[in-house]
Design a protein around this motif. Sequence first.
Motif, PDB file in Angstrom:
ATOM      1  N   GLU A  43       4.688  -7.526 -10.740  1.00  0.00           N
ATOM      2  CA  GLU A  43       3.249  -7.553 -11.017  1.00  0.00           C
ATOM      3  C   GLU A  43       2.670  -8.926 -10.684  1.00  0.00           C
ATOM      4  O   GLU A  43       1.615  -9.043 -10.075  1.00  0.00           O
ATOM      5  CB  GLU A  43       2.986  -7.268 -12.501  1.00  0.00           C
ATOM      6  N   ARG A  59     -12.056 -12.281  -4.949  1.00  0.00           N
ATOM      7  CA  ARG A  59     -11.056 -12.756  -4.008  1.00  0.00           C
ATOM      8  C   ARG A  59     -10.339 -14.009  -4.512  1.00  0.00           C
ATOM      9  O   ARG A  59      -9.271 -14.352  -4.033  1.00  0.00           O
ATOM     10  CB  ARG A  59     -11.791 -13.124  -2.710  1.00  0.00           C
ATOM     11  N   ALA A  88      -4.084  -5.592   2.270  1.00  0.00           N
ATOM     12  CA  ALA A  88      -5.202  -5.010   3.012  1.00  0.00           C
ATOM     13  C   ALA A  88      -6.509  -5.157   2.230  1.00  0.00           C
ATOM     14  O   ALA A  88      -7.553  -5.481   2.792  1.00  0.00           O
ATOM     15  CB  ALA A  88      -4.919  -3.544   3.315  1.00  0.00           C
ATOM     16  N   ILE A  89      -6.447  -4.914   0.916  1.00  0.00           N
ATOM     17  CA  ILE A  89      -7.665  -4.988   0.109  1.00  0.00           C
ATOM     18  C   ILE A  89      -8.201  -6.418   0.071  1.00  0.00           C
ATOM     19  O   ILE A  89      -9.398  -6.645   0.180  1.00  0.00           O
ATOM     20  CB  ILE A  89      -7.388  -4.474  -1.324  1.00  0.00           C
ATOM     21  N   PHE A  90      -7.289  -7.380  -0.040  1.00  0.00           N
ATOM     22  CA  PHE A  90      -7.728  -8.770  -0.113  1.00  0.00           C
ATOM     23  C   PHE A  90      -7.868  -9.390   1.275  1.00  0.00           C
ATOM     24  O   PHE A  90      -8.213 -10.559   1.392  1.00  0.00           O
ATOM     25  CB  PHE A  90      -6.740  -9.588  -0.955  1.00  0.00           C
ATOM     26  N   GLN A  91      -7.561  -8.601   2.292  1.00  0.00           N
ATOM     27  CA  GLN A  91      -7.653  -9.054   3.679  1.00  0.00           C
ATOM     28  C   GLN A  91      -6.938 -10.384   3.914  1.00  0.00           C
ATOM     29  O   GLN A  91      -7.496 -11.315   4.480  1.00  0.00           O
ATOM     30  CB  GLN A  91      -9.125  -9.177   4.082  1.00  0.00           C
ATOM     31  N   ASP A 133       5.495  -1.921  -0.508  1.00  0.00           N
ATOM     32  CA  ASP A 133       4.401  -1.122   0.046  1.00  0.00           C
ATOM     33  C   ASP A 133       3.130  -1.255  -0.787  1.00  0.00           C
ATOM     34  O   ASP A 133       2.025  -1.252  -0.258  1.00  0.00           O
ATOM     35  CB  ASP A 133       4.829   0.341   0.161  1.00  0.00           C
ATOM     36  N   SER A 134       3.295  -1.392  -2.117  1.00  0.00           N
ATOM     37  CA  SER A 134       2.137  -1.668  -2.961  1.00  0.00           C
ATOM     38  C   SER A 134       1.544  -3.033  -2.610  1.00  0.00           C
ATOM     39  O   SER A 134       0.329  -3.212  -2.602  1.00  0.00           O
ATOM     40  CB  SER A 134       2.528  -1.681  -4.437  1.00  0.00           C
ATOM     41  N   ASN A 179       0.391  -1.646 -15.692  1.00  0.00           N
ATOM     42  CA  ASN A 179       0.890  -1.896 -14.354  1.00  0.00           C
ATOM     43  C   ASN A 179      -0.135  -1.517 -13.321  1.00  0.00           C
ATOM     44  O   ASN A 179      -0.791  -0.502 -13.451  1.00  0.00           O
ATOM     45  CB  ASN A 179       2.132  -1.034 -14.094  1.00  0.00           C
ATOM     46  N   GLN A 180      -0.250  -2.339 -12.296  1.00  0.00           N
ATOM     47  CA  GLN A 180      -1.126  -1.927 -11.206  1.00  0.00           C
ATOM     48  C   GLN A 180      -0.339  -1.395 -10.021  1.00  0.00           C
ATOM     49  O   GLN A 180      -0.874  -0.710  -9.175  1.00  0.00           O
ATOM     50  CB  GLN A 180      -2.020  -3.083 -10.770  1.00  0.00           C
ATOM     51  N   ASP A 205       5.864   5.154  -7.831  1.00  0.00           N
ATOM     52  CA  ASP A 205       6.856   5.863  -7.030  1.00  0.00           C
ATOM     53  C   ASP A 205       7.204   5.244  -5.688  1.00  0.00           C
ATOM     54  O   ASP A 205       8.159   5.659  -5.053  1.00  0.00           O
ATOM     55  CB  ASP A 205       6.390   7.306  -6.784  1.00  0.00           C
ATOM     56  N   ILE A 206       6.400   4.304  -5.231  1.00  0.00           N
ATOM     57  CA  ILE A 206       6.695   3.767  -3.898  1.00  0.00           C
ATOM     58  C   ILE A 206       7.294   2.377  -4.020  1.00  0.00           C
ATOM     59  O   ILE A 206       7.100   1.700  -5.015  1.00  0.00           O
ATOM     60  CB  ILE A 206       5.429   3.741  -3.007  1.00  0.00           C
ATOM     61  N   GLU A 245       1.575  -4.372   0.256  1.00  0.00           N
ATOM     62  CA  GLU A 245       0.886  -4.197   1.532  1.00  0.00           C
ATOM     63  C   GLU A 245      -0.546  -3.698   1.298  1.00  0.00           C
ATOM     64  O   GLU A 245      -1.493  -4.117   1.960  1.00  0.00           O
ATOM     65  CB  GLU A 245       1.690  -3.214   2.388  1.00  0.00           C
ATOM     66  N   LEU A 246      -0.692  -2.811   0.314  1.00  0.00           N
ATOM     67  CA  LEU A 246      -2.027  -2.307  -0.020  1.00  0.00           C
ATOM     68  C   LEU A 246      -2.904  -3.453  -0.526  1.00  0.00           C
ATOM     69  O   LEU A 246      -4.058  -3.594  -0.124  1.00  0.00           O
ATOM     70  CB  LEU A 246      -1.916  -1.205  -1.077  1.00  0.00           C
ATOM     71  N   ASN A 247      -2.346  -4.284  -1.394  1.00  0.00           N
ATOM     72  CA  ASN A 247      -3.110  -5.437  -1.883  1.00  0.00           C
ATOM     73  C   ASN A 247      -3.454  -6.396  -0.748  1.00  0.00           C
ATOM     74  O   ASN A 247      -4.538  -6.968  -0.721  1.00  0.00           O
ATOM     75  CB  ASN A 247      -2.331  -6.182  -2.971  1.00  0.00           C
TER      76      ASN A 247
END
Lengths: 265, 350
Positions: free
Chosen positions: B171, B102, B129-132, B122-123, B112-113, B117-118, B125-127
């Motif tokens: 990135e 964290r 959520a993962i890192f809260q 939005d990518s 690239n992480q 395609d999105i 947003e995923l990070n």
Amino acid sequence: MRAVLRDVGLLWLSFRLGALDALQYRADFFVQLVQSSVGLVTALAGVAVVFGQTDRLAGWSQDELFALIGVFTLVGGLIGMVIRPSMERLMEGVRLGTLDFALTKPADAQVLVSIQRVDVWRTVDVVLGAGLLLIAISRLGQHIGPAQAIAFGLVLVAGVVIIYSFLLILATLAFWLVRLENILVIFGSMYEAGRWPVGIYPPWLRATLTFIVPVAFAITIPVESLVGRLEPTTLVGTLLLAAGFLVGSRLIWKLGLRHYTGASA
Amino acid sequence: MTSHDEPVIAVRGLRKTYQVPEREGGLRAATGSLFRRRTREVIAVAGIDLTVASGEIVGFLGPNGAGKTTTLKVLSGLLHPTSGEVRVMGYVPWERPSAFLRRMTLIMGQRNQLSWDIPVIDSFELNRAIFQVPRDEYRTRLSELVELLDLGDLIRKPIRNLSLGERMKCEFAGSLLHRPEVLFLDEPTIGLDVTMQRRIRGFIERYNERTGATTLLTSHYMADVEALCRRVIVIHHGRLLYDGDLSGLVSRFSPYKTIVLDLEPAEDSIEGLVHELVGNERWIVSVGQERVTLRVPRSETTGVTTRLLTALSVIDLVVEEPAIDEVIDLVFATTAESGELAEASTDDPS
């Protein structure tokens, strides 16, 4: 518990991102719809042909077989929607080194890689499969009590867990062997055999579909439990096997990670 | 939080060896290796010690295969070392505790992480959520990063529509949303054009100023290192050659300075005179009627310059340190031949 809720949250987010991606290519939806419908109709027609000649197939009635095809399509949809695309990306990640990114995130890496890609259009299969299953259940109606319904639910979840663990183990082999995309294609063709009850196959194939590629646990056995033909010992055995598979695949995953050194040193 | 006197990164005796399959070329050898694999041990990191204090930006230099990336991967928890002790913010990286992950990030210029395609956002947003990361904090940080990196509308486009440089900026933003305290940057500017390299560099500097994040960076571009890192660590063949400030590297590994004299045009040849004044054939690079170029040992620079200034009619005089790239080339060339420097410097980890 909080961790589980969080993982479900991540799965939902992954699903949404998959949807965003998929919505860019609307034509795919119609292709998938046609493909799934043709697959389903062919399967149903096959059953109809067989039951034109006989009214029992290795002890299965026509409606029971419809339920089987429903489960086959439903589970196939789940595999094709999340499990298989994610496993493909996992193997690619091992080869290209992009798995590094999953490993530097503060979430369970196994969960992250298992839900990293969602092919949203495969929900078509899930919906069609569930629909057919419901129709079959309503026709089987009086034969299904609450006990069977609960058993069916349990065994179905156990079956999906077994298939997931099995595919995770296959994909984890990439840690040692690096290139083996074809292994999932082989699984795909073995899965096709699941559209018939494993009981109709010769013993060697039945054993293969049960113990080597455990398709039987995800399709035949849940439907047997639905129609009340499942021995209690098989039910308990399936649940135990699912737990064993889950733990075993987790151990192999951990071992694979230990072995993983990235694509460039 | 790590206290100030305690190092953020502490490495002792780090070693990493790989088992690499070995076979001769040709089909026969390839078939043979299906059944019997011969392996060879490759030493990627051969025992290095280093500590990095909070807020430092340290440049990691070395040719390809020197062990830079391996070290970075051990520090970020991706590799188990063969032996040695490593602590990053007090954690053992390869145990990958969530609290550690964290608080750090790894950015690789070659990979690239973010999803292809999105849309970038939005990518992110995923990070998130993962890192809260709480939503309001996320919004503040995102707008800060968008401003610092000059991202603008880029974040609404999918990665595949972006240029290499724009992708790298995204990135960076995606990897910093959780505001890590330790940054591992592996070739962050690779393949970018000069302007974009400068932008990324400027960003790293500002991010470090703003957040005090400890940064370890590898790069092939000396310009990156010169601009960002007061301290550099040079490794070669898995060994630490040098650890200290950049100017010290130059004086240590390049014992020469370059002297260039512009002269008033002379009637006669001055070659003989110059030879006499300099006193050593080998220090002379070139002698023309109007310009003399010399490469003189550091300790002799003053003496030689004085003698030349008194004897010749000099219009202009320049004494230069060699370019840092040349020094680095020199270091690696010397050690490749003899390995002496490596021995010498392991005794004296300044």
